[in-house]
Design a protein around this motif. Structure first.
Motif, PDB file in Angstrom:
ATOM      1  N   ASP A   1       0.832  -1.211   0.000  1.00  0.00           N
ATOM      2  CA  ASP A   1       0.000   0.000   0.000  1.00  0.00           C
ATOM      3  C   ASP A   1       0.866   1.261   0.000  1.00  0.00           C
ATOM      4  O   ASP A   1       0.583   2.226  -0.721  1.00  0.00           O
ATOM      5  CB  ASP A   1      -0.921  -0.001   1.214  1.00  0.00           C
ATOM      6  N   CYS A   2       1.910   1.247   0.816  1.00  0.00           N
ATOM      7  CA  CYS A   2       2.822   2.398   0.859  1.00  0.00           C
ATOM      8  C   CYS A   2       3.536   2.575  -0.486  1.00  0.00           C
ATOM      9  O   CYS A   2       3.699   3.697  -0.985  1.00  0.00           O
ATOM     10  CB  CYS A   2       3.851   2.230   1.974  1.00  0.00           C
ATOM     11  N   HIS A   3       3.952   1.464  -1.059  1.00  0.00           N
ATOM     12  CA  HIS A   3       4.640   1.499  -2.355  1.00  0.00           C
ATOM     13  C   HIS A   3       3.724   2.072  -3.432  1.00  0.00           C
ATOM     14  O   HIS A   3       4.127   2.957  -4.206  1.00  0.00           O
ATOM     15  CB  HIS A   3       5.096   0.090  -2.725  1.00  0.00           C
ATOM     16  N   GLN A   4       2.485   1.590  -3.471  1.00  0.00           N
ATOM     17  CA  GLN A   4       1.540   2.070  -4.479  1.00  0.00           C
ATOM     18  C   GLN A   4       1.218   3.552  -4.275  1.00  0.00           C
ATOM     19  O   GLN A   4       1.093   4.304  -5.246  1.00  0.00           O
ATOM     20  CB  GLN A   4       0.252   1.244  -4.426  1.00  0.00           C
ATOM     21  N   HIS A   5       1.083   3.950  -3.020  1.00  0.00           N
ATOM     22  CA  HIS A   5       0.816   5.356  -2.707  1.00  0.00           C
ATOM     23  C   HIS A   5       1.918   6.234  -3.292  1.00  0.00           C
ATOM     24  O   HIS A   5       1.647   7.262  -3.941  1.00  0.00           O
ATOM     25  CB  HIS A   5       0.724   5.529  -1.184  1.00  0.00           C
ATOM     26  N   HIS A   6       3.157   5.852  -3.093  1.00  0.00           N
ATOM     27  CA  HIS A   6       4.276   6.660  -3.581  1.00  0.00           C
ATOM     28  C   HIS A   6       4.374   6.623  -5.102  1.00  0.00           C
ATOM     29  O   HIS A   6       4.672   7.645  -5.742  1.00  0.00           O
ATOM     30  CB  HIS A   6       5.586   6.163  -2.965  1.00  0.00           C
ATOM     31  N   VAL A   7       4.132   5.465  -5.695  1.00  0.00           N
ATOM     32  CA  VAL A   7       4.176   5.351  -7.159  1.00  0.00           C
ATOM     33  C   VAL A   7       3.167   6.297  -7.799  1.00  0.00           C
ATOM     34  O   VAL A   7       3.471   6.994  -8.782  1.00  0.00           O
ATOM     35  CB  VAL A   7       3.918   3.894  -7.598  1.00  0.00           C
ATOM     36  N   LEU A   8       1.957   6.368  -7.228  1.00  0.00           N
ATOM     37  CA  LEU A   8       0.931   7.257  -7.768  1.00  0.00           C
ATOM     38  C   LEU A   8       1.295   8.724  -7.553  1.00  0.00           C
ATOM     39  O   LEU A   8       1.033   9.569  -8.424  1.00  0.00           O
ATOM     40  CB  LEU A   8      -0.422   6.951  -7.125  1.00  0.00           C
ATOM     41  N   LEU A   9       1.896   9.035  -6.419  1.00  0.00           N
ATOM     42  CA  LEU A   9       2.333  10.413  -6.181  1.00  0.00           C
ATOM     43  C   LEU A   9       3.387  10.827  -7.211  1.00  0.00           C
ATOM     44  O   LEU A   9       3.339  11.945  -7.742  1.00  0.00           O
ATOM     45  CB  LEU A   9       2.892  10.561  -4.768  1.00  0.00           C
ATOM     46  N   VAL A  10       4.322   9.939  -7.495  1.00  0.00           N
ATOM     47  CA  VAL A  10       5.352  10.233  -8.493  1.00  0.00           C
ATOM     48  C   VAL A  10       4.721  10.391  -9.874  1.00  0.00           C
ATOM     49  O   VAL A  10       5.049  11.326 -10.618  1.00  0.00           O
ATOM     50  CB  VAL A  10       6.423   9.120  -8.512  1.00  0.00           C
ATOM     51  N   LYS A  11       3.806   9.512 -10.211  1.00  0.00           N
ATOM     52  CA  LYS A  11       3.157   9.552 -11.523  1.00  0.00           C
ATOM     53  C   LYS A  11       2.413  10.871 -11.740  1.00  0.00           C
ATOM     54  O   LYS A  11       2.603  11.553 -12.763  1.00  0.00           O
ATOM     55  CB  LYS A  11       2.180   8.372 -11.658  1.00  0.00           C
ATOM     56  N   TYR A  12       1.576  11.243 -10.779  1.00  0.00           N
ATOM     57  CA  TYR A  12       0.748  12.436 -10.972  1.00  0.00           C
ATOM     58  C   TYR A  12       1.530  13.731 -10.739  1.00  0.00           C
ATOM     59  O   TYR A  12       1.151  14.776 -11.277  1.00  0.00           O
ATOM     60  CB  TYR A  12      -0.496  12.359 -10.087  1.00  0.00           C
ATOM     61  N   SER A  13       2.611  13.669  -9.970  1.00  0.00           N
ATOM     62  CA  SER A  13       3.463  14.851  -9.866  1.00  0.00           C
ATOM     63  C   SER A  13       4.167  15.106 -11.202  1.00  0.00           C
ATOM     64  O   SER A  13       4.389  16.268 -11.576  1.00  0.00           O
ATOM     65  CB  SER A  13       4.494  14.666  -8.747  1.00  0.00           C
ATOM     66  N   LYS A  14       4.491  14.047 -11.926  1.00  0.00           N
ATOM     67  CA  LYS A  14       5.082  14.205 -13.255  1.00  0.00           C
ATOM     68  C   LYS A  14       4.069  14.809 -14.227  1.00  0.00           C
ATOM     69  O   LYS A  14       4.434  15.624 -15.085  1.00  0.00           O
ATOM     70  CB  LYS A  14       5.573  12.853 -13.782  1.00  0.00           C
ATOM     71  N   ILE A  15       2.808  14.413 -14.087  1.00  0.00           N
ATOM     72  CA  ILE A  15       1.770  15.010 -14.931  1.00  0.00           C
ATOM     73  C   ILE A  15       1.637  16.499 -14.628  1.00  0.00           C
ATOM     74  O   ILE A  15       1.555  17.333 -15.544  1.00  0.00           O
ATOM     75  CB  ILE A  15       0.425  14.286 -14.716  1.00  0.00           C
ATOM     76  N   LEU A  16       1.611  16.854 -13.342  1.00  0.00           N
ATOM     77  CA  LEU A  16       1.525  18.270 -12.974  1.00  0.00           C
ATOM     78  C   LEU A  16       2.743  19.037 -13.484  1.00  0.00           C
ATOM     79  O   LEU A  16       2.610  20.165 -13.985  1.00  0.00           O
ATOM     80  CB  LEU A  16       1.402  18.410 -11.454  1.00  0.00           C
ATOM     81  N   ASN A  17       3.917  18.441 -13.377  1.00  0.00           N
ATOM     82  CA  ASN A  17       5.121  19.107 -13.869  1.00  0.00           C
ATOM     83  C   ASN A  17       5.077  19.273 -15.386  1.00  0.00           C
ATOM     84  O   ASN A  17       5.504  20.311 -15.919  1.00  0.00           O
ATOM     85  CB  ASN A  17       6.353  18.298 -13.473  1.00  0.00           C
ATOM     86  N   PHE A  18       4.546  18.269 -16.084  1.00  0.00           N
ATOM     87  CA  PHE A  18       4.377  18.370 -17.540  1.00  0.00           C
ATOM     88  C   PHE A  18       3.465  19.540 -17.905  1.00  0.00           C
ATOM     89  O   PHE A  18       3.707  20.262 -18.884  1.00  0.00           O
ATOM     90  CB  PHE A  18       3.802  17.056 -18.084  1.00  0.00           C
ATOM     91  N   LEU A  19       2.424  19.767 -17.101  1.00  0.00           N
ATOM     92  CA  LEU A  19       1.463  20.837 -17.376  1.00  0.00           C
ATOM     93  C   LEU A  19       2.035  22.220 -17.046  1.00  0.00           C
ATOM     94  O   LEU A  19       1.741  23.202 -17.730  1.00  0.00           O
ATOM     95  CB  LEU A  19       0.182  20.606 -16.579  1.00  0.00           C
ATOM     96  N   LEU A  20       2.831  22.296 -15.983  1.00  0.00           N
ATOM     97  CA  LEU A  20       3.312  23.593 -15.505  1.00  0.00           C
ATOM     98  C   LEU A  20       4.658  24.000 -16.096  1.00  0.00           C
ATOM     99  O   LEU A  20       4.921  25.187 -16.275  1.00  0.00           O
ATOM    100  CB  LEU A  20       3.427  23.576 -13.974  1.00  0.00           C
ATOM    101  N   SER A  21       5.516  23.033 -16.369  1.00  0.00           N
ATOM    102  CA  SER A  21       6.909  23.329 -16.696  1.00  0.00           C
ATOM    103  C   SER A  21       7.083  24.267 -17.896  1.00  0.00           C
ATOM    104  O   SER A  21       7.852  25.239 -17.804  1.00  0.00           O
ATOM    105  CB  SER A  21       7.671  22.016 -16.941  1.00  0.00           C
ATOM    106  N   PRO A  22       6.393  24.064 -19.036  1.00  0.00           N
ATOM    107  CA  PRO A  22       6.589  24.999 -20.164  1.00  0.00           C
ATOM    108  C   PRO A  22       6.154  26.422 -19.822  1.00  0.00           C
ATOM    109  O   PRO A  22       6.821  27.383 -20.193  1.00  0.00           O
ATOM    110  CB  PRO A  22       5.715  24.391 -21.273  1.00  0.00           C
ATOM    111  N   VAL A  23       5.036  26.533 -19.114  1.00  0.00           N
ATOM    112  CA  VAL A  23       4.524  27.858 -18.745  1.00  0.00           C
ATOM    113  C   VAL A  23       5.484  28.550 -17.780  1.00  0.00           C
ATOM    114  O   VAL A  23       5.792  29.739 -17.931  1.00  0.00           O
ATOM    115  CB  VAL A  23       3.127  27.739 -18.112  1.00  0.00           C
ATOM    116  N   LEU A  24       5.965  27.803 -16.796  1.00  0.00           N
ATOM    117  CA  LEU A  24       6.860  28.404 -15.807  1.00  0.00           C
ATOM    118  C   LEU A  24       8.231  28.720 -16.395  1.00  0.00           C
ATOM    119  O   LEU A  24       8.903  29.656 -15.944  1.00  0.00           O
ATOM    120  CB  LEU A  24       7.001  27.469 -14.606  1.00  0.00           C
TER     121      LEU A  24
END
Length: 401
Positions: free
Chosen positions: A254-277
């Protein structure tokens, strides 16, 4: 006001209720079809055309350094505004998947009714509300200052009012933009004043809602890392609890999956913000420099100084919010594996300890947000940008001397 803010809460989106409300009102969080979507996109198109008119005006006034600097300081921020709106609409599906993950994760965690976990969630939710409403207030104050400051400068003395009434001076201009008609007096002036005021409110809403939504999402990842660290530290209780191999592995998984999802969706957020920033970090250095030059220019009125100072504060605050909260996520991602090693791992058998070691390796992966491929968003980056802006300001001042 309290009743209004309470109405912004959304049980379906415990964390993102107010920011989603703002994104909907300013036409970025759009329905998939219908007349409202068409109207929103027409408004965004009008805003893009207005920004193009600002660049046309900049070409005509390029020989006047003071007017060009004032135009450039606002035009560059207007460019970032329309890019924020355009990319948010273009990448709407990614934003929807990110919002769904955030809301579904929080609702599941709140349903579990774990006291310590709920306290962490409530803590960062309350903090997010404070940051959101503070930032909305700052942007609203900046918009009102931009609109009213030109008139305040002309109406501050009786002599200025007399010159304005007798039409011996040009009417004050809110924003510097081109128009295919005479915008200096009469109906043409008031038409442009109405258009420019509307654009100010549009741009202010785009900036306030886009930025607050991004910062709240960063706050979510920082809070979830705290929650994951707590979960890891309590994997095996106090060490005296009799835990079977199956239960231990399930908790680790459960802890492993929690972290994997955090990494996955943080990469999505970074993909969305990085060009603009990336664009914003470059532009922000120039805008801060241009505003500082204007602020120290001789002959400007008190109201113009107020306008420039307020504008400068808003620029610095906007950049600081991104760098500070991104830095928080990075710092907490580097320390989340401490939860594993502070747990009672020593009370488990060899097979479980191997799983714990694998979990520690997974949690050592850092989460970081970037401005393009060149720099991370951290407090160090924020300081470097301010230093760079000061260097440009010193260079321009020396050239003038």
């Amino acid at each position: 006001m309290s009743k209004f803010l309470l109405n912004l809460e959304d049980p379906g989106n415990p964390l993102l209720g107010p920011t989603l409300w703002g994104l909907q009102r300013w036409g970025m969080w759009q329905p998939k079809q219908g007349i409202n979507r068409i109207i929103y996109n027409i408004v965004h198109l009008i805003a893009i055309l207005f920004v193009l008119s600002q660049y046309v005006e900049l070409w005509f006034i390029r020989s006047n350094m003071d007017m060009a600097m004032r135009n450039l300081s606002v035009t560059m921020l207007s460019t970032v505004c329309v890019i924020k709106a355009g990319t948010f609409i273009m990448w709407q599906e990614y934003w929807r998947s990110l919002v769904f993950y955030v809301s579904s994760t929080e609702k599941r965690q709140l349903r579990a009714r774990e006291l310590k976990a709920n306290k962490i969630i409530q803590g960062y939710t309350k903090y997010s509300r404070k940051v959101t409403y503070f930032y909305w207030g700052l942007v609203a104050a900046t918009v009102l200052t931009v609109i009213l400051a030109p008139y305040g400068g002309y109406l501050s003395t009786s002599q200025s009012r007399k010159l304005l009434i007798n039409a011996t001076v040009l009417y004050p201009e809110i924003l510097s933009s081109w128009a295919p008609f005479d915008k200096t007096q009469g109906a043409g002036y008031w038409t442009m004043a109405l258009v420019q005021s509307s654009i100010c409110f549009y741009g202010g809403g785009i900036v306030a809602n886009y930025d607050s939504n991004a910062v709240v999402l960063m706050t979510f990842f920082a809070g979830q890392l705290d929650l994951l660290k707590l979960k890891c530290s309590s994997l095996f209780g106090d060490g005296n609890e009799d835990i079977s191999y199956r239960v231990a592995v399930k908790r680790i998984r459960d802890c492993h999956q929690h972290h994997v999802l955090l990494v996955k969706y943080s990469k999505i957020l970074n993909f969305l913000l990085s060009p603009v920033l990336f664009l914003y970090v470059i532009i922000c250095s120039l805008m801060i420099c241009a505003s500082a030059v204007q602020l120290t220019t001789e002959g400007i009125t008190t109201m113009q100084q107020v306008w420039i100072a307020e504008y400068l504060v808003a620029l610095v605050a906007q950049l600081f919010l991104y760098c500070w909260h991104s830095n928080e996520v990075l710092y907490k991602s580097l320390g989340v594996d401490e939860g594993v090693y502070s747990s009672a791992w020593w009370s488990q058998g060899l097979r479980v300890r191997r799983c714990v070691a694998l979990l520690g390796g997974q949690l050592s992966r850092r989460i970081v947000f970037t401005a393009g491929p060149f720099t991370m968003l951290t407090v160090a980056t924020f300081i470097a940008i301010l230093k760079g802006s000061y260097s440009y300001y010193t260079l321009l001042n020396n050239r003038e001397e």
